[in-house]
Design an enzyme around this catalytic site. Structure first.
Site, PDB file in Angstrom:
ATOM      1  N   HIS A 174      20.087  17.394 -13.711  1.00 42.90           N
ATOM      2  CA  HIS A 174      20.806  16.961 -14.541  1.00 42.90           C
ATOM      3  C   HIS A 174      19.869  17.960 -15.454  1.00 42.90           C
ATOM      4  O   HIS A 174      18.825  17.418 -16.053  1.00 42.90           O
ATOM      5  CB  HIS A 174      20.921  15.293 -15.141  1.00 42.90           C
ATOM      6  CG  HIS A 174      22.091  15.157 -14.999  1.00 42.90           C
ATOM      7  ND1 HIS A 174      22.204  13.678 -15.033  1.00 42.90           N
ATOM      8  CD2 HIS A 174      22.817  15.397 -13.971  1.00 42.90           C
ATOM      9  CE1 HIS A 174      23.493  13.441 -13.982  1.00 42.90           C
ATOM     10  NE2 HIS A 174      23.898  14.476 -13.080  1.00 42.90           N
ATOM     11  N   ASP A 190      23.964  20.695  -6.357  1.00 39.80           N
ATOM     12  CA  ASP A 190      24.814  19.537  -6.570  1.00 39.80           C
ATOM     13  C   ASP A 190      26.434  19.212  -6.486  1.00 39.80           C
ATOM     14  O   ASP A 190      26.524  20.350  -6.936  1.00 39.80           O
ATOM     15  CB  ASP A 190      24.284  18.865  -8.531  1.00 39.80           C
ATOM     16  CG  ASP A 190      25.386  17.674  -8.902  1.00 39.80           C
ATOM     17  OD1 ASP A 190      25.728  17.136  -7.626  1.00 39.80           O
ATOM     18  OD2 ASP A 190      25.163  17.468  -9.472  1.00 39.80           O
ATOM     19  N   GLU A 228      33.813  19.132  -6.975  1.00 41.01           N
ATOM     20  CA  GLU A 228      32.088  19.628  -8.009  1.00 41.01           C
ATOM     21  C   GLU A 228      31.836  20.628  -7.236  1.00 41.01           C
ATOM     22  O   GLU A 228      31.225  20.855  -6.006  1.00 41.01           O
ATOM     23  CB  GLU A 228      31.551  18.237  -8.375  1.00 41.01           C
ATOM     24  CG  GLU A 228      29.344  18.174  -8.936  1.00 41.01           C
ATOM     25  CD  GLU A 228      28.507  17.935  -9.094  1.00 41.01           C
ATOM     26  OE1 GLU A 228      28.314  16.294  -8.239  1.00 41.01           O
ATOM     27  OE2 GLU A 228      27.637  17.860  -9.789  1.00 41.01           O
ATOM     28  N   ASP A 247       0.293  -1.147  -0.246  1.00 36.00           N
ATOM     29  CA  ASP A 247       0.001   0.735  -0.081  1.00 36.00           C
ATOM     30  C   ASP A 247       0.595   1.103   0.320  1.00 36.00           C
ATOM     31  O   ASP A 247       0.733   2.411   0.028  1.00 36.00           O
ATOM     32  CB  ASP A 247      -0.897   0.285   1.226  1.00 36.00           C
ATOM     33  CG  ASP A 247      -1.250  -0.978   1.197  1.00 36.00           C
ATOM     34  OD1 ASP A 247      -2.253  -1.647   0.252  1.00 36.00           O
ATOM     35  OD2 ASP A 247      -1.947  -1.587   2.201  1.00 36.00           O
ATOM     36  N   HIS A 304      27.894   6.505  -9.470  1.00 30.95           N
ATOM     37  CA  HIS A 304      27.276   6.723  -9.075  1.00 30.95           C
ATOM     38  C   HIS A 304      26.401   4.853  -7.692  1.00 30.95           C
ATOM     39  O   HIS A 304      25.511   4.721  -7.576  1.00 30.95           O
ATOM     40  CB  HIS A 304      25.578   6.522  -9.835  1.00 30.95           C
ATOM     41  CG  HIS A 304      25.934   8.233 -10.310  1.00 30.95           C
ATOM     42  ND1 HIS A 304      24.353   7.879 -11.284  1.00 30.95           N
ATOM     43  CD2 HIS A 304      26.536   8.815 -10.240  1.00 30.95           C
ATOM     44  CE1 HIS A 304      24.557   9.454 -11.987  1.00 30.95           C
ATOM     45  NE2 HIS A 304      25.767   9.945 -11.111  1.00 30.95           N
ATOM     46  N   HIS A 313      33.517  10.319 -17.344  1.00 27.02           N
ATOM     47  CA  HIS A 313      32.339  11.322 -17.358  1.00 27.02           C
ATOM     48  C   HIS A 313      32.188  12.218 -17.699  1.00 27.02           C
ATOM     49  O   HIS A 313      34.230  12.995 -18.012  1.00 27.02           O
ATOM     50  CB  HIS A 313      31.926  11.129 -15.916  1.00 27.02           C
ATOM     51  CG  HIS A 313      31.908  12.622 -15.024  1.00 27.02           C
ATOM     52  ND1 HIS A 313      32.564  13.038 -14.749  1.00 27.02           N
ATOM     53  CD2 HIS A 313      33.209  11.000 -14.033  1.00 27.02           C
ATOM     54  CE1 HIS A 313      32.926  13.037 -13.514  1.00 27.02           C
ATOM     55  NE2 HIS A 313      33.765  12.206 -13.001  1.00 27.02           N
ATOM     56  N   HIS A 331      27.334  19.672 -16.544  1.00 28.81           N
ATOM     57  CA  HIS A 331      25.364  19.608 -16.821  1.00 28.81           C
ATOM     58  C   HIS A 331      24.524  20.418 -15.984  1.00 28.81           C
ATOM     59  O   HIS A 331      25.634  21.244 -15.735  1.00 28.81           O
ATOM     60  CB  HIS A 331      25.060  18.572 -16.003  1.00 28.81           C
ATOM     61  CG  HIS A 331      25.019  18.026 -14.752  1.00 28.81           C
ATOM     62  ND1 HIS A 331      24.100  18.791 -13.869  1.00 28.81           N
ATOM     63  CD2 HIS A 331      26.016  17.008 -13.647  1.00 28.81           C
ATOM     64  CE1 HIS A 331      24.796  18.271 -12.689  1.00 28.81           C
ATOM     65  NE2 HIS A 331      25.584  17.714 -13.210  1.00 28.81           N
ATOM     66  N   ASP A 380      28.392  13.641  -2.378  1.00 29.48           N
ATOM     67  CA  ASP A 380      28.130  13.482  -3.609  1.00 29.48           C
ATOM     68  C   ASP A 380      26.766  13.937  -3.370  1.00 29.48           C
ATOM     69  O   ASP A 380      26.258  13.109  -3.570  1.00 29.48           O
ATOM     70  CB  ASP A 380      28.343  12.868  -5.002  1.00 29.48           C
ATOM     71  CG  ASP A 380      28.117  13.971  -6.335  1.00 29.48           C
ATOM     72  OD1 ASP A 380      26.849  15.115  -6.159  1.00 29.48           O
ATOM     73  OD2 ASP A 380      27.916  13.109  -6.892  1.00 29.48           O
ATOM     74  N   GLU A 405      32.855  19.607 -12.587  1.00 25.52           N
ATOM     75  CA  GLU A 405      32.632  17.771 -11.934  1.00 25.52           C
ATOM     76  C   GLU A 405      34.144  17.512 -12.185  1.00 25.52           C
ATOM     77  O   GLU A 405      33.666  15.791 -12.288  1.00 25.52           O
ATOM     78  CB  GLU A 405      31.551  17.603 -11.537  1.00 25.52           C
ATOM     79  CG  GLU A 405      30.947  17.201 -12.860  1.00 25.52           C
ATOM     80  CD  GLU A 405      29.596  16.484 -12.357  1.00 25.52           C
ATOM     81  OE1 GLU A 405      29.341  15.217 -11.252  1.00 25.52           O
ATOM     82  OE2 GLU A 405      28.230  17.267 -12.092  1.00 25.52           O
ATOM     83  N   ARG A 443      36.520  13.095  -6.422  1.00 26.13           N
ATOM     84  CA  ARG A 443      35.835  13.955  -7.399  1.00 26.13           C
ATOM     85  C   ARG A 443      35.997  15.631  -6.865  1.00 26.13           C
ATOM     86  O   ARG A 443      35.215  15.387  -5.627  1.00 26.13           O
ATOM     87  CB  ARG A 443      34.078  13.362  -7.742  1.00 26.13           C
ATOM     88  CG  ARG A 443      33.572  14.184  -9.062  1.00 26.13           C
ATOM     89  CD  ARG A 443      32.531  14.448  -9.282  1.00 26.13           C
ATOM     90  NE  ARG A 443      31.274  13.107  -8.733  1.00 26.13           N
ATOM     91  CZ  ARG A 443      31.234  11.374  -8.810  1.00 26.13           C
ATOM     92  NH1 ARG A 443      32.341  11.123  -8.697  1.00 26.13           N
ATOM     93  NH2 ARG A 443      30.285  11.237  -7.280  1.00 26.13           N
ATOM     94  N   TYR A 467      38.820   8.108 -10.907  1.00 25.88           N
ATOM     95  CA  TYR A 467      39.270   6.584 -10.383  1.00 25.88           C
ATOM     96  C   TYR A 467      39.662   5.843 -10.913  1.00 25.88           C
ATOM     97  O   TYR A 467      39.956   5.425 -12.038  1.00 25.88           O
ATOM     98  CB  TYR A 467      37.045   6.819 -11.150  1.00 25.88           C
ATOM     99  CG  TYR A 467      36.570   7.595 -10.928  1.00 25.88           C
ATOM    100  CD1 TYR A 467      36.117   8.428  -9.249  1.00 25.88           C
ATOM    101  CD2 TYR A 467      36.025   8.684 -11.979  1.00 25.88           C
ATOM    102  CE1 TYR A 467      35.670   9.360  -8.895  1.00 25.88           C
ATOM    103  CE2 TYR A 467      35.754   9.736 -11.928  1.00 25.88           C
ATOM    104  CZ  TYR A 467      35.138  10.198 -10.149  1.00 25.88           C
ATOM    105  OH  TYR A 467      34.035  11.226 -10.384  1.00 25.88           O
TER     106      TYR A 467
HETATM  107  N1  GLY Z   1      25.456  13.324  -8.655  1.00 24.49           N
HETATM  108  C1  GLY Z   1      25.281  13.418 -10.231  1.00 24.49           C
HETATM  109  C2  GLY Z   1      26.269  14.134 -10.689  1.00 24.49           C
HETATM  110  O1  GLY Z   1      26.823  14.621  -9.773  1.00 24.49           O
HETATM  111  O2  GLY Z   1      26.134  14.228 -12.217  1.00 24.49           O
HETATM  112 MN    MN Z   2      27.069  15.049  -8.287  1.00 21.26          MN
HETATM  113 MN    MN Z   3      26.577  17.056 -11.373  1.00 19.05          MN
END
Ligand code: GLY
Ligand code: MN
Ligand code: MN
Length: 440
Positions: free
Chosen positions: A363, A273, A410, A41, A245, A352, A356, A262, A386, A408, A390
């Site tokens: 995003h 972000d 960012e 439910d 991720h 990556h 973005h 992150d 960012e 990372r 890695y």
């Molecule tokens: N947290 C997702 C990104 O940094 O794009």
């Molecule tokens: Mn991020």
């Molecule tokens: Mn990001």
């Protein structure tokens, strides 16, 4: 609860009017986000579709907003859930058709079960429908049925909608360039994000579990009025930091490891972000510091490349150049920098993109390429910078001392008239600043 103005009078109406200027002769349909069963439910926490919210401020499910700029009386019509005293005992008050008109500024409103009855008449004079397929399958099927109906109507009457067009070209371009009030809300989302990160940093030490750090983020975001995360937080210790991720957040942080956080708060339907990477013991090891300085240099060069008239891809290209040079210097890549970039060898460690758009969706919407060209940045656009590195724990080609390190950094960057404003700059990222803040 949010910093956005009231639905009927403020920014929502202005946004609708602006959008309607671009679709004259046509009509647009915006469906609410679907609900989703979690188990038995219980449903997943509901969050309204960003486009529908942007244009209406309406947060309930089972809604369709219709915009018909040339309609003589009903330019903005809402189909909503009916008022229902017994259902409202369980799930809270609904606006109903009366509220859709009085609180959300609709010219007319109907209960959602009247859709098949009312919609064809509203759209009969439009020559095209703006609708974005793919987010709500019930609404998608309705639009297909509707167009099937209009195929026959057109044959008989010689008029009616003949095409379905993605509204993104107009609406998402508007969302991409943020207004002053949108920026105020976005800044607040980023400020809350930085507060959460600072609290999370303060509890880092060997032995802490990733979920304890996660809990700090959740507590501080909620405390400052953020109703939800902008995306599932990534709290990644040790080798987990090499999973881009990673979100299970269950592991215990060990001495000598790094912890990558992150995370972003959502506020007023805008997202923060931000990523920071910290040493468990408050001091970076030599290898960690070597890679960290490299990522930081790439990030700073990327941030420097943000200015009006620069291309969206410029920060990425700068970051890739600096990272590749550094990887060669440290012996993780071998060869000519230009050829390593051309063959994308850096992707072994940096897989990556650097940026973005950031806005109501983490995003965010808006084109990255126009024609064949990377898009030019304009004041009011917000993007992340960012870069990261890695090193797989299993990469036999690199020295063991670098294996399993993930970093990372960012930040959220607003393009301004004369350059940039780093919205998340209050959160330390230089090694000396991180080590100092972790000592206190
Ligand atoms: N947290 C997702 C990104 O940094 O794009
Ligand atoms: Mn991020
Ligand atoms: Mn990001």
């Amino acid at each position: 609860m949010t910093a956005t103005p009231s639905a009927s009078t403020g920014a929502f109406k202005e946004r609708r009017e602006e959008f309607m200027k671009g679709i004259q002769g046509g009509a647009a349909l915006f469906a609410s986000a679907p609900t989703a069963v979690r188990n038995m439910d219980v449903e997943f926490e509901y969050r309204q579709d960003s486009d529908l919210y942007y244009l209406t401020g309406f947060e309930e499910p089972s809604c369709l907003a219709v915009l018909v700029p040339d309609h003589p009386q009903h330019r903005f019509v809402m189909f909503v859930q009916p008022r229902d005293d017994s259902a409202e005992v369980w799930t809270g008050k609904r606006a109903g058709v009366e509220g859709a008109i009085s609180d959300y500024g609709a010219d007319a409103a109907f209960t959602i079960d009247k859709l098949d009855q009312e919609l064809p008449g509203l759209l009969a004079k439009a020559d095209r429908i703006y609708y974005r397929f793919g987010a709500n399958s019930d609404a998608d099927s309705r639009v297909v049925r509707l167009m099937r109906y209009f195929q026959r109507e057109r044959q008989r009457k010689g008029a009616g909608p003949a095409a379905v067009i993605d509204p993104a070209g107009l609406l998402h371009e508007a969302r991409l360039v943020k207004s002053a009030s949108e920026l105020e809300t976005l800044r607040r989302a980023v400020d809350i994000t930085c507060k959460g990160h600072a609290a999370a940093r303060s509890v880092i030490k060997p032995g802490v579990y990733e979920y304890e750090i996660d809990a700090e983020l959740r507590y501080v975001y909620a405390k400052y009025g953020s109703p939800r995360h902008a995306f599932p937080p990534i709290v990644a210790s040790g080798v987990n930091s090499t999973t881009l991720h990673y979100t299970s957040n269950r592991r215990q942080l060990q001495k000598g490891e790094l912890l990558l956080i992150d995370s972003g708060a959502e506020y007023g339907y805008f997202a923060g972000d931000v990523t920071r990477t910290y040493p468990a013991d408050g001091v970076f090891s030599k290898e960690q510091a070597e890679l960290y300085e490299l990522v930081l240099a790439a990030e700073e060069a990327g941030i420097e490349a943000v200015r009006p008239g620069a291309r969206f891809v410029d920060p990425h290209n700068r970051a890739v150049q600096i990272l590749t040079e550094g990887l060669v210097r440290l012996g993780l890549l071998k060869g000519e920098v230009s050829s390593l970039i051309e063959k994308e060898e850096f992707k072994r460690f940096y897989m990556h993109r650097t940026s973005h758009w950031l806005g109501m969706d983490v995003h965010d919407v808006g084109m990255y390429t126009i024609g064949d060209e990377s898009r030019k940045l304009e004041p009011g656009m917000v993007l992340t910078i960012e870069p990261g590195l890695y090193v797989s724990a299993y990469d036999q080609q690199v020295e063991p001392r670098y294996r399993g390190i993930g970093i990372r950094i960012e930040d959220d960057v607003l393009v301004t008239a004369d350059g940039r404003d780093v919205l998340s700059s209050g959160l330390p990222r230089a090694i000396s600043d991180i080590e100092r803040t972790m000592r206190v």
